[in-house]
Design a protein around this motif. Structure first.
Motif, PDB file in Angstrom:
ATOM      1  N   GLU A 110       0.859  -1.224   0.097  1.00  0.00           N
ATOM      2  CA  GLU A 110      -0.018  -0.108   0.046  1.00  0.00           C
ATOM      3  C   GLU A 110       0.743   1.197   0.136  1.00  0.00           C
ATOM      4  N   HIS A 112       1.559   5.157   0.520  1.00  0.00           N
ATOM      5  CA  HIS A 112       0.910   6.588   1.128  1.00  0.00           C
ATOM      6  C   HIS A 112       2.064   7.534   0.576  1.00  0.00           C
ATOM      7  N   MET A 118       1.561  11.653  -6.095  1.00  0.00           N
ATOM      8  CA  MET A 118       0.024  11.089  -6.057  1.00  0.00           C
ATOM      9  C   MET A 118      -0.348  11.647  -7.677  1.00  0.00           C
ATOM     10  N   ASP A 123      -2.628   5.054  -7.985  1.00  0.00           N
ATOM     11  CA  ASP A 123      -2.731   3.869  -6.992  1.00  0.00           C
ATOM     12  C   ASP A 123      -2.231   4.271  -5.797  1.00  0.00           C
ATOM     13  N   SER A 125      -2.506   6.556  -1.652  1.00  0.00           N
ATOM     14  CA  SER A 125      -3.513   7.361  -0.803  1.00  0.00           C
ATOM     15  C   SER A 125      -2.592   8.566  -0.376  1.00  0.00           C
ATOM     16  N   LEU A 126      -3.100   9.710  -0.112  1.00  0.00           N
ATOM     17  CA  LEU A 126      -2.442  11.082   0.672  1.00  0.00           C
ATOM     18  C   LEU A 126      -1.944  10.540   1.825  1.00  0.00           C
TER      19      LEU A 126
END
Length: 240
Positions: A110, A112, A118, A123, A125-126
């Motif tokens: 994942e 971040h 971004m 794909d 997240s902030l």
């Protein structure tokens, strides 16, 4: 070895047991290590968190950077040497960033990311402020663009737990600057942060990795715990 797991015994040991304890090496959860570091009246060899950084320099070989990043994060996500933050030189964002993130994403990681990252990689997240100081111990990584090695050093010295940091680069001056100006126990060049291990360092069984400033710093094995006793044998010498 202390044969009890009763936390009440921890409090007694932290007092030093009337001088019968020379040093404490806490092995356990974060709450135990934190308590020992806060309350101990005897020396402590420990690290509370492994917020490890991987920096990809503008001189890095792309294939090497992709391979090292994937290994540093995903080989074993729950170890203290796992990379938690990826810093990429803004100068190679257009060539290196997306391939590295695609490899991590494909491996189940994942992402971040800061707002700038971004824009290049959907794909993700902030990232929040908490991401830069979080030891995930999971398939999650925080990603940020920085202005060269100076930007990487500034970020690392601000947020690192001084455990392990790595640089991927071919430029010798960038590597020397990284090694000279970052105050962490382990620094790596063109190698995965997952090499932060006493066995890999040839020290045998590892007790832990110390991030403090006492003589045992970095991977700690039996030899690193050895202290000194000087034996001076004379035959009547006096000092003038």
């Amino acid at each position: 070895l202390v044969p009890t797991t009763d936390r009440a015994a921890v409090g007694e040991m932290l007092k030093g047991l009337a001088g019968n304890l020379d040093v404490i090496i806490p092995r356990g959860g974060k709450s135990l290590v934190g308590r020992v570091q806060t309350e101990a009246r005897v020396p402590v060899f420990a690290h509370l968190e492994g917020i490890c950084h991987l920096y990809v320099d503008r001189s890095a070989k792309l294939d090497m950077a992709v391979q090292i990043a994937a290994n540093a994060k995903m080989r074993r996500t729950g170890v203290c040497g796992a990379a938690e933050t990826l810093l990429v030189d803004r100068a190679v964002a257009s060539t290196h960033l997306v391939p590295i993130l695609e490899a991590l994403h494909a491996a189940g990681c994942e992402i971040h990311a800061d707002a700038e990252v971004m824009k290049a990689f959907a794909d993700a997240s902030l990232a929040t402020d908490a991401d830069w100081v979080t030891e995930y111990l999971d398939a999650i990584i925080a990603v940020k663009l920085v202005d060269g090695v100076a930007g990487a050093i500034e970020h690392i010295e601000t947020f690192s737990s001084h455990h392990t940091e790595a640089i991927v680069a071919e430029d010798a001056q960038s590597v020397e600057t990284f090694f000279s100006e970052i105050d962490s126990a382990i620094l790596l060049h063109n190698a995965s942060t997952q090499f932060a291990d006493g066995g890999e360092f040839g020290m045998g069984a590892e007790i832990g990795i110390a991030t403090g400033k006492m003589h045992a710093r970095g991977p700690v094995g039996v030899e690193q715990l050895t202290s000194f006793k000087y034996r001076v044998r004379g035959s009547g010498q006096v000092r003038p």
